[in-house]
Design a protein around this motif. Structure first.
Motif, mmCIF file in Angstrom:
data_model
loop_
_atom_site.group_PDB
_atom_site.id
_atom_site.type_symbol
_atom_site.label_atom_id
_atom_site.label_comp_id
_atom_site.label_asym_id
_atom_site.label_seq_id
_atom_site.Cartn_x
_atom_site.Cartn_y
_atom_site.Cartn_z
ATOM 1 N N THR A 1 0.810 -1.220 0.000
ATOM 2 C CA THR A 1 0.000 0.000 0.000
ATOM 3 C C THR A 1 0.844 1.271 0.000
ATOM 4 O O THR A 1 0.349 2.344 -0.357
ATOM 5 N N SER A 2 2.101 1.163 0.381
ATOM 6 C CA SER A 2 2.986 2.328 0.326
ATOM 7 C C SER A 2 3.521 2.578 -1.075
ATOM 8 O O SER A 2 4.139 3.615 -1.333
ATOM 9 N N ASN A 3 3.266 1.642 -1.980
ATOM 10 C CA ASN A 3 3.766 1.743 -3.352
ATOM 11 C C ASN A 3 2.720 2.426 -4.231
ATOM 12 O O ASN A 3 1.599 1.929 -4.365
ATOM 13 N N PRO A 4 3.036 3.566 -4.843
ATOM 14 C CA PRO A 4 2.049 4.278 -5.674
ATOM 15 C C PRO A 4 1.487 3.428 -6.810
ATOM 16 O O PRO A 4 0.313 3.566 -7.161
ATOM 17 N N ASP A 5 2.311 2.560 -7.400
ATOM 18 C CA ASP A 5 1.812 1.713 -8.477
ATOM 19 C C ASP A 5 0.780 0.710 -7.958
ATOM 20 O O ASP A 5 -0.221 0.430 -8.629
ATOM 21 N N TRP A 6 1.030 0.148 -6.772
ATOM 22 C CA TRP A 6 0.066 -0.799 -6.196
ATOM 23 C C TRP A 6 -1.254 -0.087 -5.909
ATOM 24 O O TRP A 6 -2.335 -0.619 -6.205
ATOM 25 N N ARG A 7 -1.180 1.120 -5.352
ATOM 26 C CA ARG A 7 -2.396 1.878 -5.061
ATOM 27 C C ARG A 7 -3.152 2.190 -6.357
ATOM 28 O O ARG A 7 -4.379 2.087 -6.418
ATOM 29 N N ALA A 8 -2.413 2.583 -7.389
ATOM 30 C CA ALA A 8 -3.051 2.881 -8.669
ATOM 31 C C ALA A 8 -3.669 1.621 -9.278
ATOM 32 O O ALA A 8 -4.726 1.676 -9.925
ATOM 33 N N ALA A 9 -3.025 0.461 -9.067
ATOM 34 C CA ALA A 9 -3.574 -0.799 -9.560
ATOM 35 C C ALA A 9 -4.908 -1.105 -8.891
ATOM 36 O O ALA A 9 -5.874 -1.516 -9.555
ATOM 37 N N LEU A 10 -4.975 -0.917 -7.585
ATOM 38 C CA LEU A 10 -6.229 -1.156 -6.869
ATOM 39 C C LEU A 10 -7.314 -0.208 -7.365
ATOM 40 O O LEU A 10 -8.458 -0.617 -7.609
ATOM 41 N N ARG A 11 -6.949 1.034 -7.559
ATOM 42 C CA ARG A 11 -7.918 2.021 -8.035
ATOM 43 C C ARG A 11 -8.487 1.617 -9.406
ATOM 44 O O ARG A 11 -9.686 1.738 -9.658
ATOM 45 N N ARG B 1 -8.614 16.585 -7.836
ATOM 46 C CA ARG B 1 -7.903 16.001 -8.977
ATOM 47 C C ARG B 1 -6.465 15.648 -8.604
ATOM 48 O O ARG B 1 -5.941 14.599 -9.003
ATOM 49 N N VAL B 2 -5.829 16.528 -7.842
ATOM 50 C CA VAL B 2 -4.466 16.227 -7.380
ATOM 51 C C VAL B 2 -4.481 15.024 -6.445
ATOM 52 O O VAL B 2 -3.654 14.108 -6.561
ATOM 53 N N MET B 3 -5.427 15.003 -5.513
ATOM 54 C CA MET B 3 -5.500 13.902 -4.553
ATOM 55 C C MET B 3 -5.763 12.567 -5.238
ATOM 56 O O MET B 3 -5.250 11.524 -4.801
ATOM 57 N N LEU B 4 -6.542 12.583 -6.284
ATOM 58 C CA LEU B 4 -6.802 11.340 -7.008
ATOM 59 C C LEU B 4 -5.520 10.761 -7.605
ATOM 60 O O LEU B 4 -5.389 9.550 -7.770
ATOM 61 N N GLU B 5 -4.548 11.617 -7.915
ATOM 62 C CA GLU B 5 -3.278 11.165 -8.468
ATOM 63 C C GLU B 5 -2.298 10.707 -7.398
ATOM 64 O O GLU B 5 -1.564 9.743 -7.611
ATOM 65 N N VAL B 6 -2.267 11.398 -6.254
ATOM 66 C CA VAL B 6 -1.148 11.201 -5.326
ATOM 67 C C VAL B 6 -1.534 10.666 -3.959
ATOM 68 O O VAL B 6 -0.658 10.215 -3.209
ATOM 69 N N SER B 7 -2.815 10.690 -3.579
ATOM 70 C CA SER B 7 -3.174 10.389 -2.198
ATOM 71 C C SER B 7 -3.383 8.897 -1.959
ATOM 72 O O SER B 7 -3.566 8.121 -2.904
ATOM 73 N N PRO B 8 -3.414 8.477 -0.698
ATOM 74 C CA PRO B 8 -3.700 7.079 -0.359
ATOM 75 C C PRO B 8 -5.189 6.814 -0.152
ATOM 76 O O PRO B 8 -5.557 5.862 0.540
ATOM 77 N N PHE B 9 -6.064 7.651 -0.729
ATOM 78 C CA PHE B 9 -7.503 7.497 -0.556
ATOM 79 C C PHE B 9 -8.169 7.208 -1.905
ATOM 80 O O PHE B 9 -7.837 7.832 -2.913
ATOM 81 N N ILE B 10 -9.117 6.289 -1.908
ATOM 82 C CA ILE B 10 -9.892 5.964 -3.102
ATOM 83 C C ILE B 10 -11.369 6.172 -2.773
ATOM 84 O O ILE B 10 -11.921 5.470 -1.915
ATOM 85 N N GLY B 11 -12.007 7.123 -3.436
ATOM 86 C CA GLY B 11 -13.443 7.290 -3.294
ATOM 87 C C GLY B 11 -14.161 6.210 -4.083
ATOM 88 O O GLY B 11 -13.926 6.054 -5.283
ATOM 89 N N LEU B 12 -15.023 5.451 -3.426
ATOM 90 C CA LEU B 12 -15.687 4.320 -4.072
ATOM 91 C C LEU B 12 -17.071 4.668 -4.602
ATOM 92 O O LEU B 12 -17.426 4.287 -5.712
#
Length: 547
Positions: free
Chosen positions: A316-326, A503-514
């Protein structure tokens, strides 16, 4: 000074008020909404209440009716009927506050001074005049009680230069002051009656104020109703305030009863009297008679949060993993699980509030992208612990949502281990900063989405719980976008800044709005003026009348 707003003749057809966490800010409504008890089935269908009585069934969530200490949904609902504040909201429109006890509101050119002029002829329920000294006492008491709401008012000072004028001064420009003056926490109390009951606005009020029991037993406000009885866990009864300065109350009695959701549904489905149910949302609306009226607004966001500390989770600390989940999530399918009022969400601000991103910008599932991102993360073999509260919230079993997320993720090769927790255990792990991946509703305690900015940005309450701080990857961009929200000069600029921050948070943050779903008020045809509002009090009791 530039005048911002004035108020016309009191009362509109729908509302007297036209006369109307994950952290303390956003999660209080979620946390309290999940901890209420229940009572037996009501008798609304058999004529047990008189025709001039309004029956409101809800799951009680309150610890006190003291305006300086209350911070829960049932308490806010009742307080809004018993007390007035300087500002309020018109019906279900929470985009901009309007004057209430105040006749007008002005702000200085530098944005540091807000001046409120009170109406003439204001009175409390005992007939005593209401002046700016009562407003000053109420606000200073709120600050010095140091209760759950006090953080909203940090950096503000108050003064009453004359009986009809109240002034709020801030260290920095704060366009949120008018909204703060509409919060139930800003209810104006009868200072003389409150002092006689042991209330204090002194610096040591948190220790010396002894008035809570008196506030729980009697009302000391200027609203359309006053308190007849308060039986915690069972019922609260309101009767008209014969000294109300505005339009009279619509009912001779309002009875709020503590009723579980299934009995709320059973009662209102059979009722032939004036009745309202406050907790029938989402799938709970299925099967209700067509004769019932439903008022709703999308006001709650559901999100995932992920720990950014590699020591806690290399995945979860990996931006690519977070983006994959998103990218793996089927957002349309998730929204459908929430039933009526459920919808996708494009960012983090629910659609009711200013600054929400347009729904056409909502994310879409892309399994090919998710698989590529997962491979790039180097954490494809990692099994991630996924916690969630084992409850039903707003008619939806949260296990249904998390199971869907787990299934969607698995289609991209992401391995999630579902871990349901009882609410106390869930909150403890969430607050500890040790949670790897979690799921939670997020509802605003008052209708200014700027509170989400402070909570979700790096170093905010939620940010800290994800161990996301200034200096972390993407944090500087998020903080710059958050600063732009704070410095926005007017409502339009603030909404644009909120959208850019998301928009910035969607790129960089650890939160995913479902997804998002709606708060709902259901009423029988014998009632009119029933509007759900996201203002914090859910329903303006003063605007409800017999048909």
């Amino acid at each position: 000074m530039t005048q911002l707003s004035t108020t016309p003749t009191p009362r509109s057809p729908l509302s007297r008020r036209t006369v109307l966490g994950l952290g303390a800010t956003a999660a209080a409504a979620f946390t309290t909404a999940c901890t209420a008890g229940s009572a037996g089935a009501p008798s609304g269908a058999d004529g047990g209440e008189a025709a001039d009585t309004l029956l409101i069934n809800t799951t009680f969530v309150y610890s006190t009716l003291d305006p300086g200490r209350a911070y829960e949904q049932t308490g806010y609902l009742v307080l809004h009927g018993l007390y007035d504040s300087l500002m309020t909201f018109d019906g279900d429109d929470v985009t901009a506050p309007v004057p209430n006890l105040a006749e007008s509101h002005e702000v200085s050119a530098d944005g540091l001074t807000h001046t409120f002029r009170l109406r003439e002829g204001l009175t409390f329920s005992d007939g005593a005049p209401l002046t700016s000294d009562d407003v000053l006492f109420s606000m200073n008491r709120l600050l010095n009680l140091k209760g759950s709401s006090v953080g909203f008012f940090s950096g503000l000072t108050f003064s009453a230069p004359d009986p009809a004028t109240f002034v709020v001064t801030s260290a920095e420009p704060d366009n949120g002051v008018p909204t703060l003056m509409a919060m139930p926490a800003s209810s104006v109390v009868n200072s003389a009656a409150a002092k006689a009951a042991g209330a204090s606005d002194a610096a040591d009020a948190d220790a010396s104020d002894t008035a809570q029991a008196a506030f729980d037993a009697t009302s000391m406000g200027s609203g359309p109703y006053k308190l007849e009885s308060n039986d915690p866990g069972n019922e609260i009864v309101l009767v008209p305030n014969e000294n109300h300065w505005g339009e009279p109350a619509g009912f001779s009695r309002v009875v709020l009863r503590n009723v579980d959701v299934q009995n709320q549904k059973l009662s209102i489905a059979k009722s032939s009297s004036a009745e309202i149910a406050l907790d029938l949302t989402g799938n709970l609306l299925d099967g209700l008679p067509d004769s019932l009226d439903v008022s709703s607004n999308p006001d709650t966001m559901y999100m995932l949060y992920m720990n950014t500390d590699p020591a806690v989770s290399p995945a979860t600390s990996n931006p690519d993993w977070r983006a994959a989940l998103r990218a793996s999530i089927d957002y349309d399918g998730l929204a459908a699980l929430f039933g009526e009022g459920g919808e996708k969400i494009a960012g983090y601000v629910a659609q009711t509030y200013p600054g929400a991103l347009p729904l056409q910008d909502a994310p879409v599932q892309d399994l090919d992208a998710a698989r590529a991102l997962l491979a790039a993360s180097g954490a494809a073999d990692t099994v991630v612990r996924f916690i969630y509260p084992a409850i039903t919230y707003r008619g939806v079993d949260l296990a249904t949502i998390t199971t869907k997320v787990q299934s969607d993720a698995a289609a991209a090769g992401i391995q999630l281990e579902l871990t349901p927790l009882a609410m106390p255990a869930f909150l403890e792990e969430q607050r500890s900063g040790e949670a790897v991946l979690g799921f939670t509703p997020q509802q605003l305690a008052y209708p200014r989405p700027e509170s989400l900015v402070s909570q979700l940005s790096p170093g905010g309450t939620n940010g800290k719980r994800c161990r996301w701080e200034a200096g972390d990857p993407g944090a500087d961009r998020a903080l710059d976008a958050a600063a732009a929200v704070s410095s926005a000069g007017d409502e339009s600029a603030r909404s644009r800044a909120l959208q850019e921050w998301q928009r910035v948070m969607l790129e960089v943050s650890p939160f995913i709005g479902l997804a998002q779903n709606s708060g709902t008020v259901v009423s029988t045809p014998q009632v009119t003026g029933v509007e759900h509002t996201a203002a914090g009090w859910f329903l303006d009791l003063g605007g409800v009348e017999p048909t």
